[in-house]
Scaffold this motif. Structure first.
Motif, mmCIF file in Angstrom:
data_model
loop_
_atom_site.group_PDB
_atom_site.id
_atom_site.type_symbol
_atom_site.label_atom_id
_atom_site.label_comp_id
_atom_site.label_asym_id
_atom_site.label_seq_id
_atom_site.Cartn_x
_atom_site.Cartn_y
_atom_site.Cartn_z
ATOM 1 N N ALA A 3 82.225 100.977 -43.359
ATOM 2 C CA ALA A 3 81.231 100.269 -42.550
ATOM 3 C C ALA A 3 80.238 101.240 -41.930
ATOM 4 C CB ALA A 3 81.922 99.459 -41.455
ATOM 5 N N LEU A 4 80.715 102.370 -41.447
ATOM 6 C CA LEU A 4 79.834 103.376 -40.864
ATOM 7 C C LEU A 4 78.900 103.963 -41.914
ATOM 8 C CD1 LEU A 4 79.200 104.744 -38.210
ATOM 9 C CD2 LEU A 4 80.879 106.485 -38.776
ATOM 10 N N LEU A 5 79.384 104.144 -43.120
ATOM 11 C CA LEU A 5 78.551 104.638 -44.212
ATOM 12 C C LEU A 5 77.459 103.635 -44.559
ATOM 13 C CD1 LEU A 5 78.195 106.924 -46.295
ATOM 14 C CD2 LEU A 5 79.634 105.582 -47.817
ATOM 15 N N CYS A 6 77.795 102.362 -44.596
ATOM 16 C CA CYS A 6 76.793 101.322 -44.884
ATOM 17 C C CYS A 6 75.739 101.233 -43.792
ATOM 18 C CB CYS A 6 77.478 99.968 -45.062
ATOM 19 S SG CYS A 6 78.465 99.837 -46.548
ATOM 20 N N VAL A 7 76.156 101.323 -42.537
ATOM 21 C CA VAL A 7 75.203 101.267 -41.427
ATOM 22 C C VAL A 7 74.306 102.501 -41.446
ATOM 23 C CG1 VAL A 7 75.018 101.337 -38.912
ATOM 24 C CG2 VAL A 7 76.606 99.776 -39.999
ATOM 25 N N SER A 8 74.877 103.664 -41.733
ATOM 26 C CA SER A 8 74.079 104.888 -41.807
ATOM 27 C C SER A 8 73.070 104.821 -42.942
ATOM 28 C CB SER A 8 74.985 106.099 -42.006
ATOM 29 O OG SER A 8 75.848 106.251 -40.921
ATOM 30 N N ALA A 9 73.473 104.273 -44.067
ATOM 31 C CA ALA A 9 72.547 104.131 -45.196
ATOM 32 C C ALA A 9 71.414 103.170 -44.860
ATOM 33 C CB ALA A 9 73.307 103.646 -46.432
#
Length: 87
Positions: A14-20
């Motif tokens: 989820a953090l990777l998706c938000v960062s992207a």
């Protein structure tokens, strides 16, 4: 696979998706910071209004992480999960 490992993997995804998503904007740091602030404000608003609505979200590491990492959609998801599992 234990529940802790699964939770960490889902949180990292989820953090990777938000960062992207934030990196695609013109000002990614400001966008991420604004999203985190709105998530904290949403969590605070839910708990502040819990006296009149009867719905509160406990403040712990998990809920704080979700509200900071995912923002307002994370807080809404926490409310939906509370409604589903604690009715």
């Amino acid at each position: 696979m234990t529940v802790d490992v699964l939770a960490i993997l889902l949180g990292a995804a989820a953090l990777l998706c938000v960062s992207a998503a934030a990196s695609r904007s013109k000002h990614p740091f400001r966008t991420g910071l604004l999203s985190a602030f709105c998530g904290i404000a949403g969590l605070g608003a839910v708990n502040l209004l819990s006296g009149s609505t009867g719905v509160a979200i406990a403040l712990n590491y998990g809920t704080a992480l979700v509200s900071v990492a995912l923002g307002v959609p994370g807080v809404v998801t926490l409310l939906l999960l509370r409604g589903i599992f604690f009715v």
